[in-house]
Write an enzyme that holds these catalytic residues in place. Sequence first.
Site, PDB file in Angstrom:
ATOM      1  N   TYR A  92       0.834  -1.202   0.000  1.00  0.00           N
ATOM      2  CA  TYR A  92       0.000   0.000   0.000  1.00  0.00           C
ATOM      3  C   TYR A  92       0.870   1.255   0.000  1.00  0.00           C
ATOM      4  O   TYR A  92       0.666   2.171  -0.808  1.00  0.00           O
ATOM      5  CB  TYR A  92      -0.946  -0.019   1.206  1.00  0.00           C
ATOM      6  CG  TYR A  92      -1.846   1.192   1.271  1.00  0.00           C
ATOM      7  CD1 TYR A  92      -2.887   1.346   0.368  1.00  0.00           C
ATOM      8  CD2 TYR A  92      -1.649   2.177   2.228  1.00  0.00           C
ATOM      9  CE1 TYR A  92      -3.715   2.469   0.418  1.00  0.00           C
ATOM     10  CE2 TYR A  92      -2.461   3.293   2.289  1.00  0.00           C
ATOM     11  CZ  TYR A  92      -3.492   3.428   1.374  1.00  0.00           C
ATOM     12  OH  TYR A  92      -4.301   4.537   1.419  1.00  0.00           O
ATOM     13  N   TRP A 110      -5.520   0.727  10.135  1.00  0.00           N
ATOM     14  CA  TRP A 110      -5.466   0.686   8.682  1.00  0.00           C
ATOM     15  C   TRP A 110      -5.020  -0.688   8.198  1.00  0.00           C
ATOM     16  O   TRP A 110      -5.464  -1.163   7.158  1.00  0.00           O
ATOM     17  CB  TRP A 110      -4.557   1.790   8.133  1.00  0.00           C
ATOM     18  CG  TRP A 110      -4.621   1.853   6.646  1.00  0.00           C
ATOM     19  CD1 TRP A 110      -3.613   1.569   5.770  1.00  0.00           C
ATOM     20  CD2 TRP A 110      -5.762   2.177   5.840  1.00  0.00           C
ATOM     21  NE1 TRP A 110      -4.062   1.701   4.472  1.00  0.00           N
ATOM     22  CE2 TRP A 110      -5.380   2.079   4.498  1.00  0.00           C
ATOM     23  CE3 TRP A 110      -7.084   2.541   6.136  1.00  0.00           C
ATOM     24  CZ2 TRP A 110      -6.258   2.334   3.440  1.00  0.00           C
ATOM     25  CZ3 TRP A 110      -7.955   2.785   5.085  1.00  0.00           C
ATOM     26  CH2 TRP A 110      -7.539   2.683   3.762  1.00  0.00           C
ATOM     27  N   GLU A 131     -11.641   4.265   4.232  1.00  0.00           N
ATOM     28  CA  GLU A 131     -11.248   5.279   5.221  1.00  0.00           C
ATOM     29  C   GLU A 131     -12.340   5.459   6.269  1.00  0.00           C
ATOM     30  O   GLU A 131     -12.053   5.579   7.465  1.00  0.00           O
ATOM     31  CB  GLU A 131     -10.936   6.617   4.551  1.00  0.00           C
ATOM     32  CG  GLU A 131      -9.678   6.617   3.704  1.00  0.00           C
ATOM     33  CD  GLU A 131      -8.383   6.487   4.487  1.00  0.00           C
ATOM     34  OE1 GLU A 131      -8.390   6.548   5.736  1.00  0.00           O
ATOM     35  OE2 GLU A 131      -7.334   6.318   3.847  1.00  0.00           O
TER      36      GLU A 131
END
Length: 183
Positions: A21, A51, A43
């Site tokens: 990522y 995350w 998000e």
Amino acid sequence: MTYCELVHNLPPDTDNPNKHYHDCEYGFPIEDDNALFGRLLLEINQAGLSWTLMLKKQAAFQTAYADFDIAAVAAFGEADTERLLNDAGIVRNRLKIHAAIYNAREILRLQAEYGSFKNWLDAHHPRDKAAWVKLFKKHFKFVGGEIVGEFLMSCGYLKGAHDESCPVYAQTLAAGAKWAEAV
């Protein structure tokens, strides 16, 4: 420790999804509306969680939310909400699920007015984070300062995704990160 430092300290053969990522997605421009919607959805679902968890559940989210197809999610009804609430592969939070459906409907409205969600973002660029947050709160549900800031950094509209010393920083610039236009 910054995100860049955290990722650079991971071993080269790591299966930690943050490595890919960070190196290939974070801070790079996103052109496709469905991909932008998918990032916003992740998000929003990350709020209160990590995350890393979102990255590990990304495929399950994509499947559960019709490949992040905005029109398909906008058409979700109560049966879909119940299906999502029972899907152990995603975050099962009624407020976040309702926000995803509402936000998909709002993006459809913005697409009708601006031609695309990306065009809407571009039409309001550049802005500082506070102005972006105000704009997002006017249009979307379950969006606060952290969610909006991370979303916009993650797709190249706000600076801060990478340290200037990070090699990926230059790559995001070369890829056309929008924040560079505002500097």
